[in-house]
Design an enzyme around this catalytic site. Structure first.
Site, PDB file in Angstrom:
ATOM      1  CB  THR A 133       6.018  -0.958   0.581  1.00 42.75           C
ATOM      2  OG1 THR A 133       7.111  -0.606  -0.268  1.00 42.75           O
ATOM      3  CG2 THR A 133       5.587  -2.374   0.211  1.00 42.75           C
ATOM      4  CD  GLU A 135      10.572  -1.916  -3.668  1.00 42.99           C
ATOM      5  OE1 GLU A 135      10.586  -2.860  -4.472  1.00 42.99           O
ATOM      6  OE2 GLU A 135      11.372  -0.960  -3.720  1.00 42.99           O
ATOM      7  CE1 TYR A 157       9.088  -5.254   2.760  1.00 42.21           C
ATOM      8  CE2 TYR A 157       9.096  -4.068   0.667  1.00 42.21           C
ATOM      9  CZ  TYR A 157       8.910  -4.080   2.044  1.00 42.21           C
ATOM     10  OH  TYR A 157       8.548  -2.920   2.683  1.00 42.21           O
ATOM     11  CE  LYS A 161       5.854  -4.649   4.295  1.00 41.86           C
ATOM     12  NZ  LYS A 161       5.351  -4.027   5.526  1.00 41.86           N
TER      13      LYS A 161
HETATM   14  P1  NDP Z   1      13.085  -1.603   9.689  1.00 40.24           P
HETATM   15  O1  NDP Z   1      13.688  -2.727   8.951  1.00 40.24           O
HETATM   16  O2  NDP Z   1      13.949  -0.497  10.188  1.00 40.24           O
HETATM   17  O3  NDP Z   1      12.270  -2.173  10.939  1.00 40.24           O
HETATM   18  C1  NDP Z   1      11.529  -3.353  10.865  1.00 40.24           C
HETATM   19  C2  NDP Z   1      11.074  -3.721  12.255  1.00 40.24           C
HETATM   20  O4  NDP Z   1      10.350  -4.942  12.190  1.00 40.24           O
HETATM   21  C3  NDP Z   1      12.209  -3.956  13.253  1.00 40.24           C
HETATM   22  O5  NDP Z   1      11.797  -3.499  14.515  1.00 40.24           O
HETATM   23  C4  NDP Z   1      12.336  -5.468  13.256  1.00 40.24           C
HETATM   24  O6  NDP Z   1      12.885  -5.990  14.451  1.00 40.24           O
HETATM   25  C5  NDP Z   1      10.869  -5.836  13.166  1.00 40.24           C
HETATM   26  N1  NDP Z   1      10.629  -7.213  12.722  1.00 40.24           N
HETATM   27  C6  NDP Z   1      11.120  -7.845  11.641  1.00 40.24           C
HETATM   28  N2  NDP Z   1      10.630  -9.085  11.540  1.00 40.24           N
HETATM   29  C7  NDP Z   1       9.801  -9.242  12.593  1.00 40.24           C
HETATM   30  C8  NDP Z   1       8.992 -10.301  13.064  1.00 40.24           C
HETATM   31  N3  NDP Z   1       8.932 -11.474  12.428  1.00 40.24           N
HETATM   32  N4  NDP Z   1       8.271 -10.131  14.199  1.00 40.24           N
HETATM   33  C9  NDP Z   1       8.319  -8.964  14.874  1.00 40.24           C
HETATM   34  N5  NDP Z   1       9.072  -7.921  14.495  1.00 40.24           N
HETATM   35  C10 NDP Z   1       9.797  -8.063  13.359  1.00 40.24           C
HETATM   36  O7  NDP Z   1      11.924  -1.003   8.743  1.00 40.24           O
HETATM   37  P2  NDP Z   1      11.347   0.484   8.663  1.00 40.24           P
HETATM   38  O8  NDP Z   1      11.180   1.026  10.023  1.00 40.24           O
HETATM   39  O9  NDP Z   1      12.118   1.249   7.647  1.00 40.24           O
HETATM   40  O10 NDP Z   1       9.925   0.224   8.010  1.00 40.24           O
HETATM   41  C11 NDP Z   1       8.753   0.024   8.813  1.00 40.24           C
HETATM   42  C12 NDP Z   1       7.704  -0.693   7.991  1.00 40.24           C
HETATM   43  O11 NDP Z   1       7.366   0.093   6.849  1.00 40.24           O
HETATM   44  C13 NDP Z   1       8.134  -2.053   7.449  1.00 40.24           C
HETATM   45  O12 NDP Z   1       7.009  -2.881   7.448  1.00 40.24           O
HETATM   46  C14 NDP Z   1       8.563  -1.755   6.026  1.00 40.24           C
HETATM   47  O13 NDP Z   1       8.428  -2.892   5.221  1.00 40.24           O
HETATM   48  C15 NDP Z   1       7.574  -0.662   5.663  1.00 40.24           C
HETATM   49  N6  NDP Z   1       8.022   0.279   4.673  1.00 40.24           N
HETATM   50  C16 NDP Z   1       9.208   0.937   4.825  1.00 40.24           C
HETATM   51  C17 NDP Z   1       9.621   1.854   3.885  1.00 40.24           C
HETATM   52  C18 NDP Z   1      10.891   2.619   4.045  1.00 40.24           C
HETATM   53  O14 NDP Z   1      11.311   3.276   3.076  1.00 40.24           O
HETATM   54  N7  NDP Z   1      11.510   2.631   5.212  1.00 40.24           N
HETATM   55  C19 NDP Z   1       8.793   2.142   2.684  1.00 40.24           C
HETATM   56  C20 NDP Z   1       7.531   1.477   2.691  1.00 40.24           C
HETATM   57  C21 NDP Z   1       7.170   0.570   3.634  1.00 40.24           C
HETATM   58  P3  NDP Z   1      14.500  -6.067  14.696  1.00 40.24           P
HETATM   59  O15 NDP Z   1      14.904  -4.677  15.128  1.00 40.24           O
HETATM   60  O16 NDP Z   1      14.601  -7.092  15.744  1.00 40.24           O
HETATM   61  O17 NDP Z   1      15.101  -6.456  13.374  1.00 40.24           O
END
Ligand code: NDP
Length: 383
Positions: A133, A135, A157, A161
């Protein structure tokens, strides 16, 4: 034989777009979802297939990034060609409330996946994408930020990461794994979680336009972010894993915008003009005028009269409870490497991203408004 992908975080914003993208490319997609007491698969329900169908192209497994045994079993069963590790506690502000859990899921979770692939002797077969990310850049060291810019994370966070980033690099170097980081700058869409700033804005402004809400309270309006569309960004994830050599890539639009300007642009999208006054916690936005033609086209004729009565009223305020203990003031990415090596270019501009989000939220909020007008009440199980 179809290629097989395993997506962690498949129920999230990026997981949903990526699953759809890979299925269209002919992949069999396995996804890991968390057990929840409520359904949590809204974003991928359109891809769901009955488990009794043979040759399904979407198969879900219960799992969690904090459970090594579970991850190792699933990876062993699925034998994926590609793993996209998108699961994370992804909310920066919430990570200050749940720092230990965030470190476990977002940091050690990455190690668990890498180590499972190694122990299962899948290194020659399985390629790994780690969702890193912008971040990581945190406190500004260089503008714009690229792959060589030093990291300075500013939240639990981002620190978690950071571990995920470096353990991916380390496993690549130590064990010759095809493991890559996508250092993605903020990317949004109609599927973005409702508590993230862009979606909070598009949702609230849709409600203000429909006369369902008076005002929205925000945190730091001066933070600057480089916002793209999640649909463009999942194409980059895929492209990263198709390269012969693993590597790390910044994925960004190269344009940065303040949250204040994002709010203005979102109001403009529905024909409403606002002006900002005051400073810090006293800053407010006042509704100045409404372009009748745009408003009626984007929101609907019947809502115009009520909205028009609100000219001169405050529609945005600041609430310090949304400030982060340590802020990231400016993110702007330089995606030259991705452009040159992956041929990746974003197709959405900030304007078309906002348009996509607002149109979707106006539709969603109208649905809620119709239900309310029709007498729908939130079900109270204890009545
Ligand atoms: P979301 O928050 O929309 O999705 C996160 C997903 O991770 C959800 O499916 C959630 O499940 C799941 N999850 C959370 N904790 C756990 C766990 N302990 N075990 C298994 N599954 C888990 O994030 P995004 O889709 O926006 O982002 C995807 C990835 O990219 C993330 O890692 C995020 O940190 C990273 N990222 C995102 C950015 C952005 O701008 N969107 C920028 C840079 C990086 P549930 O639906 O049950 O909550």
């Amino acid at each position: 034989m179809n290629k097989v992908a395993l997506i962690t975080g498949i129920t999230g914003q990026d997981g949903a777009y990526l699953a759809e993208y890979l299925i269209k490319k002919g992949y069999t997609v396995h996804g890991i979802k968390r057990r929840s007491s409520m359904f949590n698969t809204d974003r991928i329900d359109h891809l769901y297939q009955d488990p009794h169908i043979e040759n399904r192209n979407l198969i879900l497994h219960y799992g969690d990034l904090t459970d090594s045994l579970n991850l190792t079993r699933i990876i062993g069963e699925v034998q994926p060609d590609e793993i996209y590790n998108l699961a994370a506690m992804s909310h920066v502000k919430v990570s200050f409330d749940t720092p230990e859990y965030t470190a476990n899921a977002d940091g050690l979770g990455v190690l668990r996946i890498l180590e499972a692939v190694r122990l299962l002797n899948l290194i020659p077969k399985t390629r790994i994408y780690q969702a890193s990310t912008s971040e990581l850049y945190g406190l500004v060291q260089e503008v714009p930020q690229k792959e060589t810019t030093p990291f300075y994370p500013r939240s639990p966070y981002a620190v978690a990461k950071l571990y995920g980033y470096w353990i991916t690099v380390n496993y690549r170097e130590a064990y010759k794994m095809h493991a890559s980081n996508g250092i993605l700058f903020n990317h949004e869409s109609p599927l973005r979680g409702e508590t993230f700033v862009t979606r909070k804005v598009t949702r609230a402004i849709s409600r203000i336009a429909l006369n369902m809400q008076e005002k929205v309270y925000m945190g730091n309006l001066s933070s600057k972010r480089d916002w793209g569309h999640a649909k463009d960004y999942v194409r980059a994830m895929y492209a990263i894993l198709q390269q012969d050599e693993p590597s790390d890539y910044v994925i960004a639009t190269g344009i940065t915008t303040t949250i204040r300007d994002f709010i203005k642009m979102t109001f403009e999208e529905v024909g409403m003009e606002v002006s900002f006054h005051g400073e810090g916690v006293n800053e407010v936005a006042v509704l100045r005028s409404i372009n009748e033609k745009i408003f009626k086209e984007k929101v609907g004729e019947v809502y115009f009269e009520n909205a028009n009565k609100r000219i001169g009223e405050e529609v945005v305020g600041v609430d310090p409870q949304y400030f982060r203990p340590t802020e990231v003031e400016l993110l702007i990415g330089d995606a030259t490497k991705a452009r040159e090596r992956l041929g990746w270019e974003p197709q959405y501009s900030l304007k078309t991203l906002i348009e996509d989000m607002v149109l979707s939220d106006v539709k969603l909020m109208k649905k809620e408004s119709y239900l309310r007008e029709g007498g729908y009440k939130i079900l109270n199980y204890f009545e």
